[in-house]
Design an enzyme around this catalytic site. Structure first.
Site, PDB file in Angstrom:
ATOM      1  N   ASN A  17       0.810  -1.206  -0.102  1.00 15.83           N
ATOM      2  CA  ASN A  17       0.102  -0.088  -0.048  1.00 15.83           C
ATOM      3  C   ASN A  17       0.791   1.290   0.023  1.00 15.83           C
ATOM      4  O   ASN A  17       0.574   2.223  -0.688  1.00 15.83           O
ATOM      5  CB  ASN A  17      -0.953   0.042   1.253  1.00 15.83           C
ATOM      6  CG  ASN A  17      -2.103  -0.831   0.852  1.00 15.83           C
ATOM      7  OD1 ASN A  17      -3.130  -0.345   0.157  1.00 15.83           O
ATOM      8  ND2 ASN A  17      -2.294  -1.909   1.444  1.00 15.83           N
ATOM      9  N   ARG A  68       2.220   0.347  25.851  1.00 12.65           N
ATOM     10  CA  ARG A  68       1.570   1.319  24.881  1.00 12.65           C
ATOM     11  C   ARG A  68       1.643   2.795  25.056  1.00 12.65           C
ATOM     12  O   ARG A  68       1.701   3.404  24.218  1.00 12.65           O
ATOM     13  CB  ARG A  68      -0.021   0.787  24.968  1.00 12.65           C
ATOM     14  CG  ARG A  68      -0.206  -0.466  24.004  1.00 12.65           C
ATOM     15  CD  ARG A  68      -1.721  -0.610  23.933  1.00 12.65           C
ATOM     16  NE  ARG A  68      -1.816  -1.929  23.747  1.00 12.65           N
ATOM     17  CZ  ARG A  68      -1.633  -2.842  22.575  1.00 12.65           C
ATOM     18  NH1 ARG A  68      -1.111  -1.953  21.487  1.00 12.65           N
ATOM     19  NH2 ARG A  68      -1.786  -4.157  22.395  1.00 12.65           N
ATOM     20  N   MET A  93       0.494  -2.913  12.287  1.00 11.90           N
ATOM     21  CA  MET A  93      -0.234  -3.739  13.002  1.00 11.90           C
ATOM     22  C   MET A  93       0.017  -3.504  14.553  1.00 11.90           C
ATOM     23  O   MET A  93       0.493  -4.363  15.324  1.00 11.90           O
ATOM     24  CB  MET A  93       0.411  -5.232  12.554  1.00 11.90           C
ATOM     25  CG  MET A  93       0.046  -5.411  10.881  1.00 11.90           C
ATOM     26  SD  MET A  93      -1.465  -5.342  10.229  1.00 11.90           S
ATOM     27  CE  MET A  93      -2.402  -6.502  10.749  1.00 11.90           C
ATOM     28  N   HIS A 112      -8.345  -1.246   5.885  1.00 13.62           N
ATOM     29  CA  HIS A 112      -8.766  -2.595   6.554  1.00 13.62           C
ATOM     30  C   HIS A 112      -9.247  -3.682   5.398  1.00 13.62           C
ATOM     31  O   HIS A 112     -10.007  -3.297   4.674  1.00 13.62           O
ATOM     32  CB  HIS A 112      -9.831  -2.510   7.473  1.00 13.62           C
ATOM     33  CG  HIS A 112     -10.061  -3.746   8.079  1.00 13.62           C
ATOM     34  ND1 HIS A 112      -9.245  -4.196   9.392  1.00 13.62           N
ATOM     35  CD2 HIS A 112     -10.954  -4.637   8.100  1.00 13.62           C
ATOM     36  CE1 HIS A 112      -9.729  -5.437   9.639  1.00 13.62           C
ATOM     37  NE2 HIS A 112     -10.674  -5.901   9.196  1.00 13.62           N
ATOM     38  N   THR A 144     -10.978   6.249  14.710  1.00 12.39           N
ATOM     39  CA  THR A 144     -11.276   6.618  16.137  1.00 12.39           C
ATOM     40  C   THR A 144     -10.802   5.543  17.219  1.00 12.39           C
ATOM     41  O   THR A 144     -10.342   4.622  16.786  1.00 12.39           O
ATOM     42  CB  THR A 144     -12.645   6.520  16.131  1.00 12.39           C
ATOM     43  OG1 THR A 144     -13.280   5.309  15.921  1.00 12.39           O
ATOM     44  CG2 THR A 144     -13.272   7.743  15.009  1.00 12.39           C
ATOM     45  N   GLN A 176      -7.371  -4.004  -4.944  1.00  9.31           N
ATOM     46  CA  GLN A 176      -8.479  -3.051  -4.669  1.00  9.31           C
ATOM     47  C   GLN A 176      -7.845  -1.879  -3.653  1.00  9.31           C
ATOM     48  O   GLN A 176      -8.134  -0.762  -3.898  1.00  9.31           O
ATOM     49  CB  GLN A 176      -9.990  -3.583  -4.374  1.00  9.31           C
ATOM     50  CG  GLN A 176     -10.506  -4.552  -5.440  1.00  9.31           C
ATOM     51  CD  GLN A 176     -10.529  -3.870  -6.712  1.00  9.31           C
ATOM     52  OE1 GLN A 176     -10.877  -2.565  -6.675  1.00  9.31           O
ATOM     53  NE2 GLN A 176     -10.332  -4.352  -7.869  1.00  9.31           N
TER      54      GLN A 176
HETATM   55  C1  GAR Z   1      -3.265  -4.665   3.807  1.00 12.45           C
HETATM   56  O1  GAR Z   1      -4.003  -5.605   3.359  1.00 12.45           O
HETATM   57  C2  GAR Z   1      -4.040  -3.873   5.043  1.00 12.45           C
HETATM   58  O2  GAR Z   1      -5.307  -3.939   4.498  1.00 12.45           O
HETATM   59  C3  GAR Z   1      -3.918  -4.678   6.148  1.00 12.45           C
HETATM   60  O3  GAR Z   1      -2.683  -5.126   6.331  1.00 12.45           O
HETATM   61  C4  GAR Z   1      -2.139  -5.244   4.906  1.00 12.45           C
HETATM   62  C5  GAR Z   1      -0.915  -4.484   4.514  1.00 12.45           C
HETATM   63  O4  GAR Z   1      -0.413  -4.981   3.196  1.00 12.45           O
HETATM   64  N1  GAR Z   1      -4.119  -3.789   7.438  1.00 12.45           N
HETATM   65  C6  GAR Z   1      -4.733  -4.390   8.405  1.00 12.45           C
HETATM   66  O5  GAR Z   1      -5.015  -5.635   8.619  1.00 12.45           O
HETATM   67  C7  GAR Z   1      -4.995  -3.455   9.594  1.00 12.45           C
HETATM   68  N2  GAR Z   1      -6.328  -3.940  10.442  1.00 12.45           N
HETATM   69  P1  GAR Z   1       0.972  -4.087   2.729  1.00 12.45           P
HETATM   70  O6  GAR Z   1       1.861  -3.961   3.746  1.00 12.45           O
HETATM   71  O7  GAR Z   1       1.285  -4.898   1.559  1.00 12.45           O
HETATM   72  O8  GAR Z   1       0.318  -2.714   2.347  1.00 12.45           O
END
Ligand code: GAR
EC number: 2.1.2.2
Length: 217
Positions: A17, A68, A93, A112, A144, A176
């Site tokens: 991403n 945290r 994460m 997500h 949020t 997507q």
């Molecule tokens: C993506 O699928 C994103 O939607 C998910 O982590 C992946 C990261 O992929 N995020 C979550 O699950 C957050 N809750 P990437 O490192 O190839 O961008």
């Protein structure tokens, strides 16, 4: 916004991403620019992608902090050195503290891999298959304090095919994600997308539907 919209990207892993955001924001005339990448994992491949583009990076290993609150305080310090207009979670994460979320209220986006509010949390592709969903997809939302619960901006829907596995479904959803995240970031950078104090999302001055903008194939 007077200049380009400064975006700080947070990630923990592969960074596809991030790559999609880099590809889109490096195009001529883009209203946004990624100014830094921050990771909680030194081995995140996303950092390699950032370095390949000459971007500053910062690694904060959450294991080195007392808890945290301490980690998120350090994270905010690191992010704010880059004076972001927008902070983008791209596979970051970590569960964020309320203090962190409040600090970036209205300028913190997440992606997500499900059609929220379905399948919050992990293993979304497997859970969509187990539930017998005929449609699955991904969602960009403002963050949020409720995990994966913030107001929706844009969703892309994919049809679940018979014979799909978590892997094949993940591949189509990922493709997507790479469309909708740059779109949402561009809207924000153009000043078209905002989160109102009421919690409602506005695009071009109009309140968005609760599902956000929905893209179907
Ligand atoms: C993506 O699928 C994103 O939607 C998910 O982590 C992946 C990261 O992929 N995020 C979550 O699950 C957050 N809750 P990437 O490192 O190839 O961008």
């Amino acid at each position: 916004m007077p200049g380009p919209c400064n975006v700080v990207v947070l990630l923990s892993g592969h960074g596809s991403n991030l790559q999609a955001l880099l590809d889109s924001t490096m195009a001529p005339g883009s209203p946004a620019r990624v100014c830094a990448v921050v990771s909680n994992r030194a081995d995140a491949h996303g950092l390699v992608r950032a370095h390949a583009h000459g971007l500053p990076t910062c690694v904060l290993d959450h294991a080195h902090y007392a808890g945290r609150d301490a980690f998120d305080a350090a994270l905010m310090d690191s992010i704010d050195r880059f004076t972001p207009d927008l902070v983008v979670l791209a596979g970051f994460m970590r569960i964020l503290t309320p203090a962190f979320v409040r600090h970036y209220q209205g300028r913190l986006l997440n992606i997500h891999p499900s059609l929220l509010p379905r399948h919050k949390g992990l293993h979304t592709h497997q859970r969509a298959l187990q539930a017998g969903d005929t449609e699955h997809g991904c969602t960009v939302h403002f963050v949020t304090e409720e995990l994966d619960g913030g107001p929706l901006v844009v969703q892309a829907v994919v049809t679940v095919e018979s014979g799909d596995t978590p892997h094949t479904l993940a591949q189509r959803v990922h493709a997507q994600e790479h469309r909708v995240y740059p779109l949402a970031v561009r809207w924000f950078a153009e000043g078209r997308l905002m989160l109102a104090a009421s919690g409602r999302v506005y695009l071009d001055g109009q309140p968005m539907a609760a599902s956000g903008h929905v893209i179907r194939q």
